[in-house]
Structures are given as structure tokens and as C-alpha cells.
Design an enzyme around this catalytic site. Structure first.
Site, PDB file in Angstrom:
ATOM      1  N   CYS A 213       0.831  -1.212   0.000  1.00  0.00           N
ATOM      2  CA  CYS A 213       0.000   0.000   0.000  1.00  0.00           C
ATOM      3  C   CYS A 213       0.866   1.263   0.000  1.00  0.00           C
ATOM      4  CB  CYS A 213      -1.003  -0.029   1.158  1.00  0.00           C
ATOM      5  SG  CYS A 213      -2.303   1.200   0.921  1.00  0.00           S
TER       6      CYS A 213
ATOM      7  N   HIS B  77      -3.768  -4.973   0.445  1.00  0.00           N
ATOM      8  CA  HIS B  77      -3.311  -5.319   1.793  1.00  0.00           C
ATOM      9  C   HIS B  77      -3.295  -6.830   2.011  1.00  0.00           C
ATOM     10  CE1 HIS B  77      -2.784  -1.440   3.803  1.00  0.00           C
ATOM     11  NE2 HIS B  77      -3.731  -1.008   2.993  1.00  0.00           N
TER      12      HIS B  77
ATOM     13  N   GLU C 236      -1.612  -8.576   3.963  1.00  0.00           N
ATOM     14  CA  GLU C 236      -1.487  -8.984   5.376  1.00  0.00           C
ATOM     15  C   GLU C 236      -2.847  -9.168   6.042  1.00  0.00           C
ATOM     16  OE1 GLU C 236      -1.234  -5.983   4.290  1.00  0.00           O
ATOM     17  OE2 GLU C 236      -2.059  -4.576   5.753  1.00  0.00           O
TER      18      GLU C 236
END
Ligand code: MN
Length: 262
Positions: free
Chosen positions: A110, A214, A216
């Protein structure tokens, strides 16, 4: 024992009446699940300690967060810019420079893809809805792991190899993005309307991969392809320091044999 150590760029936030510094737990969870040892690096130490902070690190994750100061790419601030953090910009630019110099593998996420692009001479859209209106919603309402728009991936690229796919519907939570791509990077992922969502180095350069979404936040989805991005980083970080899985097993076998010997 020889799990690769991965620096993770941190943030400063205030809540419950105190200043706190750290990273979203999702980064730590994803790296631990991939076999890495996350080292949380606070921007409070400042840019002069960034290189020292990376001593002993085998890789680096540049994380999501604030808008970059547009002065880094010689643009006037948009009225829709969210407040930048000069402290974080300086610290992460120093981390990136030190990691590049050491040829550590780097994963940008990001804000991370934006910082890498700007550090290498590229520019950003400061606010997508006002500067590049389109059909694709990049900041939808909903949970952080909501898959909301498709990204097409270049076959044979680092990102396609890591994800094991050439098309993926990803989560999305950003209002900035790459405008002009730095010449040292290759675009390898795009929305259906052509916005860059993944960029990387060529196969002759040290491993660097960055995505606009994202990965994660997908940590809880057991079969999420995004686990492959962290696995690829940890594997690269390990092989760069001679921690190849095969060697590690061999080393552990030897260690155990020595410990058991009379
Ligand atoms: Mn997006």
C-alpha cells in the site's frame, strides 16, 4: 533458529491517552505464519538510525499508512491529501535506501509501493476519486479483508509466481496510487481500468515486490493466495543469507547429533 529476520516499518499513533508505536498485528501474524521473525522498527528512532536498525535483518517490509508528502515528487499538495508524516517519510526513505544498498529483499504494501516508487523517481495520484475517477472502488466500506476488485497479473512475474495466479480479486483501502512509474520498476499488476496495483524489479535486480492492496489482512483466510507473498519474501530473505531450507535441516540434524553424542 535460523528463521529469516524481517524488518517491518512502524507507525506512531495515539490511543487510550498514550502515544504508542508499532505495526498492525496483521503484518506480524502474516510474517510469523510464513516462517519469518518480524522486527518492528519504530519511526521514532529517526532516519539517522535506520541503517543501524537493519543490521541483522534479512529482509524488509514497508507497510501501509499515511499519504506521502507530495514535495518528494515535486507536486503541490492536493486539497484532498491526508496529512503526511514527515517523520515516517524520512525514516522509511532511509530504511529503503539502506535495504537497497545491502540488496535485501523488499516487500512494499500500500503506502509501501508508493514510497518505493517515489524513492526511485516516480510520482503518485494524490487522490484517485478526484484525479482519476473510474468504475473501480478502491476504498469500499466493509471489513479490511473484503475482496472488492480484480487485479490482473503479468504471467511469469514475481508477483504472479508468489501468488500462484494471474488474476486475483483483492481487498483495497487506498486513495493514492502510482501515476508515473519509476524507471527501475516494472508494472506487473493492474485493475481492469489500467491502474497499477503491483510493481517489481526485473529478474536481474535484487528481489523487490510491491502491491497496492493489503495482503497482510488476509492472514485469517487459510488458503489465501496472499500468504504466498510473505512466503516468497521469507524464502528470498533466507536464501540471501544462506538459510536455505535444505541447509537449515542439515544444520539442525548436525546440531541434534552433537547434542546427543556422549
Ligand atoms: Mn485498489
Amino acid at each position: 533458529m535460523t528463521s529469516p529476520r524481517i524488518g517491518v516499518s512502524g507507525v506512531l499513533r495515539s490511543w487510550d491517552g498514550a502515544d504508542r508505536t508499532g505495526v498492525n498485528a496483521a503484518y506480524v501474524r502474516s510474517l510469523v505464519a510464513a516462517g519469518g521473525v518480524p522486527l518492528v522498527l519504530s519511526p521514532l528512532m529517526g532516519p539517522s538510525l535506520a541503517a543501524r536498525a537493519l543490521d541483522g535483518a534479512d529482509g524488509l517490509v514497508l507497510t501501509g499508512g499515511e499519504d506521502l508528502d507530495p514535495s518528494w515528487y515535486a507536486a503541490e499538495p492536493s486539497p484532498l491529501l491526508s496529512p503526511p508524516s514527515r517523520e515516517r517519510d524520512l525514516f522509511e526513505l532511509a530504511l529503503f535506501a539502506a535495504a537497497r544498498q545491502r540488496e535485501l529483499p523488499i516487500l512494499g504494501i500500500c503506502r509501501g509501493i508508493q514510497l518505493i516508487n517515489v524513492a526511485l523517481g516516480g510520482t503518485l495520484y494524490q487522490d484517485l476519486p478526484s484525479e482519476r475517477p473510474g468504475e473501480v472502488e478502491h476504498r469500499p466500506d466493509g471489513p479490511r479483508d473484503l475482496r472488492s476488485h480484480r487485479v490482473r497479473l503479468q504471467p511469469g512475474s514475481r508477483v504472479a509466481a508468489a501468488l500462484g495466479a494471474t488474476s486475483l480479486t483483492v481487498n483495497s483501502s487506498h486513495h493514492q496510487a502510482i501515476k508515473n512509474l519509476a524507471s527501475a520498476l516494472l508494472a506487473t499488476g493492474w485493475t481492469d481500468d489500467g491502474l497499477i496495483e503491483a510493481a517489481e524489479t526485473g529478474s536481474d535486480a535484487p528481489w523487490l515486490l510491491a502491491v497496492q492492496w493489503h495482503p497482510e489482512e488476509m492472514y485469517a483466510e487459510a488458503r489465501a493466495p496472499e500468504h504466498g507473498l510473505f512466503a516468497a519474501l521469507v524464502r528470498e530473505a533466507g536464501s540471501a543469507r544462506g538459510y536455505l531450507v535444505g541447509e537449515r535441516r542439515e544444520q539442525e540434524t548436525i546440531t541434534h547429533a552433537v547434542q546427543r553424542s556422549p
